[in-house]
Design an enzyme around this catalytic site. Structure first.
Site, PDB file in Angstrom:
ATOM      1  N   THR A 220       3.343  11.614  11.252  1.00 48.08           N
ATOM      2  CA  THR A 220       2.730  10.428  10.622  1.00 48.08           C
ATOM      3  C   THR A 220       3.779   9.420  10.135  1.00 48.08           C
ATOM      4  OG1 THR A 220       2.617  11.557   8.490  1.00 48.08           O
ATOM      5  CG2 THR A 220       0.691  11.759   9.928  1.00 48.08           C
TER       6      THR A 220
ATOM      7  N   ARG B 230      -6.502  10.756   8.220  1.00 45.71           N
ATOM      8  CA  ARG B 230      -7.228  10.385   9.439  1.00 45.71           C
ATOM      9  C   ARG B 230      -7.025  11.445  10.537  1.00 45.71           C
ATOM     10  NH1 ARG B 230      -6.840   4.191  11.148  1.00 45.71           N
ATOM     11  NH2 ARG B 230      -4.956   4.686  12.299  1.00 45.71           N
TER      12      ARG B 230
ATOM     13  N   LYS C 205       4.245  16.498   9.821  1.00 47.56           N
ATOM     14  CA  LYS C 205       5.593  15.975   9.573  1.00 47.56           C
ATOM     15  C   LYS C 205       5.439  14.524   9.127  1.00 47.56           C
ATOM     16  CE  LYS C 205       8.582  13.626  11.661  1.00 47.56           C
ATOM     17  NZ  LYS C 205       9.020  12.762  10.556  1.00 47.56           N
TER      18      LYS C 205
ATOM     19  N   GLY D  35       2.819   5.907  15.379  1.00 49.25           N
ATOM     20  CA  GLY D  35       4.162   5.344  15.255  1.00 49.25           C
ATOM     21  C   GLY D  35       4.484   4.462  16.442  1.00 49.25           C
ATOM     22  N   SER D  36       5.756   4.394  16.750  1.00 51.53           N
ATOM     23  CA  SER D  36       6.184   3.430  17.771  1.00 51.53           C
ATOM     24  C   SER D  36       5.812   3.896  19.178  1.00 51.53           C
ATOM     25  CB  SER D  36       7.693   3.223  17.692  1.00 51.53           C
ATOM     26  OG  SER D  36       8.356   4.365  18.205  1.00 51.53           O
TER      27      SER D  36
ATOM     28  N   GLU E  67      -1.397   6.924  18.444  1.00 53.95           N
ATOM     29  CA  GLU E  67      -1.729   5.593  17.911  1.00 53.95           C
ATOM     30  C   GLU E  67      -0.410   4.837  17.857  1.00 53.95           C
ATOM     31  OE1 GLU E  67      -4.666   4.740  17.606  1.00 53.95           O
ATOM     32  OE2 GLU E  67      -5.688   6.672  17.514  1.00 53.95           O
TER      33      GLU E  67
ATOM     34  N   CYS F  58       0.013  -1.667  12.410  1.00 56.23           N
ATOM     35  CA  CYS F  58      -0.057  -1.806  13.877  1.00 56.23           C
ATOM     36  C   CYS F  58      -1.150  -2.781  14.294  1.00 56.23           C
ATOM     37  CB  CYS F  58      -0.364  -0.461  14.515  1.00 56.23           C
ATOM     38  SG  CYS F  58       0.840   0.770  14.118  1.00 56.23           S
TER      39      CYS F  58
ATOM     40  N   GLU G  13       6.221  -6.343  18.463  1.00 55.37           N
ATOM     41  CA  GLU G  13       5.555  -6.214  17.173  1.00 55.37           C
ATOM     42  C   GLU G  13       6.475  -6.693  16.047  1.00 55.37           C
ATOM     43  OE1 GLU G  13       4.463  -2.152  16.588  1.00 55.37           O
ATOM     44  OE2 GLU G  13       2.491  -2.704  15.825  1.00 55.37           O
TER      45      GLU G  13
END
Ligand code: SIN
Length: 525
Positions: free
Chosen positions: A193, A204, A219, A272-273, A294, A328, A425
């Site tokens: 996360t 989530r 983690k 994350g990325s 995600e 994001c 981004e």
């Protein structure tokens, strides 16, 4: 449970909060709450944890290594947490695997009750958890408490969904057979996360995982582990059995590799990325794990000539500046039709000017610091590239006078699609405004990206809202609304923004296997 809590090593404040404030004049000047009361309330609630959780036991790294957790608003070290790696992760996986054999057999009603209790505890500690989020992540306290409500909402929602893991009976094409479908938990889940929502991105994932009967090794980001540990403490208090939820942190690649290599881990879920998501997806192939991802976005926010200006300004402001632009789903490209362009830029800039920047604990603050120096440098480089190629600075475009990682809320106009700021981004408080002429052009521009997470449109034309929402290659679309995330709706992207959905009834599917059972020799006499 109480014995375990008492046995746990107390929180280790490297620079104790009250003195930390005293040694940081700016922070001390701005702080509007009783710092001493804040620290002691967290300690009293048992929510300040500086050890990892493995099999229900609070644990240091086996080699004693630690990492520092910083307050991004001041740079002060809040505390240290264990710097763990492969060995601790393997033990956490074993604990989760052992717990799976019992947790997966607990009735759905019992699982639901545990989750509901956890939800109640999260909500009853909303203020303390909010303070912890502000302390380690930087977002304004009101927004942090909003994250607690949002994050806890996933636990409440999935406590209910636990009762609705239905299978199917298939009408059999053969007279002597009966066919059915069972839904069963996938097994041990590795949940990785991010720092931007230290609580909500955990709940989530963990909410549906636990509801389905899975167990987890979490983690959290090394930048924001304290909220994760506090949430884990409350999970133990709620009666979620030891080993069902484990938390390890430290060496991200060692932990990630251990999760990927283990055949016991049947699923990886990650926020994350995109770059890291791709690596995890490739790594999961070795043991053919389920994966949900995600990843990054590049959200277009399309304002048509026929939009209600006030609604568009308010919606775009929310979509862009939530969490100081560090989500994001933040509006990355504000695309405005030429007939309303000047009016929009003017009204939007006036609204952005009103956003108060400061430490998250200060009254009235709407924009906190960025997470670290690297984040500021990235924003600076994007702004430099844009202005060097013709974008105009309408507001900001520089570091804030508060110093540290504070950046001024910024508006750039005349941004073009080929600038880095429109392709990558931003993850910061910079609004980049582009111009378009026609609906077709807007759609072409909006879809011209590998990302496909969130998009927003502002229009008063009902036909257009349907047409454009359907044509946008995105997983989420807000129409005349900039804040659309909720536990009851599916969250997730298309293209390189990810795989799978979180939240809502669809979020359960990610943690379930479908098993077909065929009963033979079933002919009636
Ligand atoms: C994210 O930035 O990854 C999550 C944003 C949200 O839940 O709205």
């Amino acid at each position: 449970m109480a014995a375990r809590m008492l046995a746990a090593r107390p929180f280790k404040l490297v620079s104790h909060l009250p003195s930390m404030h005293a040694s940081t004049p700016l922070f001390a000047r701005q702080i509007s709450m009783d710092a001493k009361g804040f620290a002691s309330r967290l300690v009293d609630a048992g929510l300040l944890r500086s050890q990892a959780l493995i099999g229900g036991k609070w644990s240091d790294a086996y080699d004693g290594n630690t990492i520092k957790v910083h307050n991004p608003a001041t740079g002060d070290v809040i505390t240290t947490v264990p710097c763990m790696g492969q060995n601790e992760t393997n033990d956490a996986i074993s604990a989760a695997s052992e717990a799976f054999s019992s947790w997966s057999k607990v009735t759905n009603v019992e699982r639901s009750k545990c989750l509901r209790k956890w939800y109640d505890l999260l909500i009853s500690h909303k203020e303390e958890l909010g303070q912890l989020i502000t302390l380690e992540q930087g977002k304004p306290l009101q927004e942090a408490m909003g994250e607690v409500t949002y994050g806890a909402g996933f636990i409440e929602f999935f406590a209910e969904e636990a009762k609705r893991v239905y299978g199917d009976i298939i009408p059999s094409p053969l007279a002597d057979r009966r066919m059915l479908v069972l839904k069963q938990p996938v097994g041990v889940v590795g949940a990785i996360t991010p720092w931007n929502f230290p609580l909500a991105m955990i709940t989530r994932k963990v909410g549906p995982a636990l509801a389905c009967g899975c167990t987890v090794v979490i983690k959290p980001s090394e930048l924001t582990p304290l909220t994760a540990l506090a949430a884990a403490e409350l999970a133990l208090q709620a009666g979620i059995p030891p080993g069902v939820m484990n938390v390890v942190m430290g060496n991200a690649s060692a932990i990630g590799d251990a999760l990927l290599a283990s055949p016991q881990v049947r699923k990886i879920t990650f926020t994350g990325s995109t770059a890291v998501g791709k690596k995890l997806m490739a790594g999961a192939a070795g043991t053919v794990k389920k994966v949900s991802l995600e990843l990054g976005g590049n959200a277009p926010c399309i304002v048509f000539d026929d939009a209600d200006l006030d609604v568009a300004v308010k919606g775009t402001l929310g979509a862009k500046f939530r969490n100081t632009g560090q989500t994001c789903v933040c509006a990355n490209r504000i695309m405005v039709q030429e007939g309303i362009y000047e009016k929009f830029v003017d009204a939007f800039t006036k609204a952005v000017q009103k956003l108060q920047v400061g430490h998250g604990f200060s009254e009235g603050v709407a924009q906190g610091p960025l997470i670290n120096e690297a984040a500021v440098q990235k924003v600076e480089s994007f702004v430099k590239d844009a202005t060097s190629k013709g974008a105009k600075v309408v507001l900001g475009a520089k570091r804030h006078s508060l110093g540290m990682t504070f950046y001024e809320p910024t508006v750039l106009s005349d941004v073009k699609s080929d600038m880095i700021i429109a392709r990558d981004e931003i993850f910061g408080p910079v609004a980049s405004v582009l111009r378009f002429k026609t609906e077709d052009e807007a759609l072409r521009m909006a879809n011209d990206t590998n990302a496909g997470l969130a998009a927003y449109i502002f229009t008063n034309n009902v036909q257009r809202s349907w047409r454009v929402a359907e044509a946008l290659e995105y997983g989420l679309v807000g129409v005349n609304e900039g804040l659309i995330s909720t536990e009851v709706a599916p969250f997730g992207g298309v293209k390189q923004s990810g795989l799978g959905r979180e939240g809502s009834k669809y979020g359960m599917d990610e943690y379930l296997e479908v098993k077909y059972v065929c009963l033979g020799n079933m002919s009636s006499k």
